[in-house]
Design a protein around this motif. Structure first.
Motif, short mmCIF file in Angstrom:
data_model
loop_
_atom_site.label_atom_id
_atom_site.label_comp_id
_atom_site.label_asym_id
_atom_site.label_seq_id
_atom_site.Cartn_x
_atom_site.Cartn_y
_atom_site.Cartn_z
N ASN A 25 0.82 -0.91 0.06
CA ASN A 25 -0.20 -0.43 0.22
C ASN A 25 1.12 1.61 0.00
O ASN A 25 0.74 2.25 0.09
CB ASN A 25 -0.64 -0.01 1.19
N GLN A 26 2.11 1.05 -0.16
CA GLN A 26 3.41 2.67 -0.34
C GLN A 26 3.58 3.14 -1.18
O GLN A 26 3.75 1.85 -1.96
CB GLN A 26 4.70 2.53 0.96
N SER A 27 3.92 4.29 -2.09
CA SER A 27 4.07 3.67 -2.59
C SER A 27 5.11 5.66 -3.26
O SER A 27 5.30 5.65 -1.68
CB SER A 27 2.84 4.68 -3.47
N VAL A 28 6.02 5.58 -3.80
CA VAL A 28 7.57 6.10 -4.13
C VAL A 28 6.54 7.51 -4.94
O VAL A 28 5.70 7.23 -6.23
CB VAL A 28 8.62 6.26 -4.94
N VAL A 29 6.54 9.04 -4.55
CA VAL A 29 6.11 10.08 -4.73
C VAL A 29 7.01 10.97 -4.94
O VAL A 29 8.10 11.38 -4.17
CB VAL A 29 4.84 10.76 -4.33
N ARG A 30 6.96 12.54 -5.57
CA ARG A 30 7.60 13.67 -5.99
C ARG A 30 6.82 14.82 -5.46
O ARG A 30 5.61 14.58 -5.74
CB ARG A 30 8.01 13.40 -6.90
N VAL A 31 7.41 15.37 -4.17
CA VAL A 31 7.05 16.55 -3.78
C VAL A 31 7.75 18.06 -4.63
O VAL A 31 8.49 17.79 -5.12
CB VAL A 31 7.60 17.23 -2.67
N LEU A 32 5.78 18.35 -4.26
CA LEU A 32 6.14 19.52 -5.40
C LEU A 32 5.62 20.67 -5.34
O LEU A 32 6.85 21.54 -6.00
CB LEU A 32 4.13 19.55 -6.13
N ARG A 33 5.43 21.10 -4.05
CA ARG A 33 5.58 22.66 -3.19
C ARG A 33 5.13 21.48 -1.62
O ARG A 33 4.15 20.96 -1.57
CB ARG A 33 5.10 23.53 -3.71
N SER A 34 5.87 23.61 -1.49
CA SER A 34 4.84 22.85 0.30
C SER A 34 3.59 23.54 0.96
O SER A 34 3.62 24.48 -0.12
CB SER A 34 5.77 23.25 1.55
N ARG A 35 2.79 23.29 1.42
CA ARG A 35 1.34 24.07 1.01
C ARG A 35 1.23 24.34 2.59
O ARG A 35 0.49 25.33 3.16
CB ARG A 35 0.10 23.11 1.59
N GLY A 36 2.21 24.78 3.51
CA GLY A 36 2.50 25.12 5.05
C GLY A 36 1.52 23.99 5.60
O GLY A 36 1.09 22.55 5.06
#
Length: 143
Positions: A25-36
């Motif tokens: 159920n886990q996956s690798v993702v890329r961070v686009l931006r911080s939302r606070g």
């Protein structure tokens, strides 16, 4: 537990890589931006974008920036926030995932594109470029 001791344990956990493969159920993702508020917008290899939360053990101890890769696990209770960060990927863990054919092929293309675009990031526009004159230029100036 003091702040220093907590930070030491969290950093050791983040840097010590046990090379554990992700669960189903886990996956690798890329961070686009911080939302606070410890929320980050991420993208999956399919192109789906959603918010993930950072657990309290990572807060104020480890920072995630745009372009980093994280391992996330889905959560049920949120509409907007769909997952929680389990692990922040470093170079060694990414290499281990590639060796075991778990790393998404879509993110390999991103790596090649960011390398080519990094040279444009550090151009200093505040100073004029230094011009070097060769001997042929100086002889032309004297004439």
């Amino acid at each position: 537990m003091s702040k220093v001791t907590k930070r030491k344990h969290v950093m050791n956990e983040a840097l010590w890589d046990d090379y554990e493969l992700p669960k189903e159920n886990q996956s690798v993702v890329r961070v686009l931006r911080s939302r606070g508020n410890n929320l980050h917008e991420v993208t999956t290899p399919n192109g789906e974008e959603y918010l993930v939360s950072m657990p309290t053990k990572f807060r104020k101890n480890i920072w995630v920036k745009r372009g980093d890769y994280v391992l996330v696990e889905p959560i049920v209770e949120g509409d907007k926030v769909k997952a929680e960060i389990i692990k922040i990927m470093n170079k060694d863990s990414m290499k281990y995932y590639r060796e075991n054919n778990i790393w998404p092929k879509e993110f390999d293309c991103d790596k090649k594109q960011t390398v080519s675009n990094d040279t444009d990031l550090f151009v200093n526009t505040n100073r004029h470029p230094i011009q070097n004159y060769s001997e042929s230029d100086s002889s032309e100036l004297s004439e």
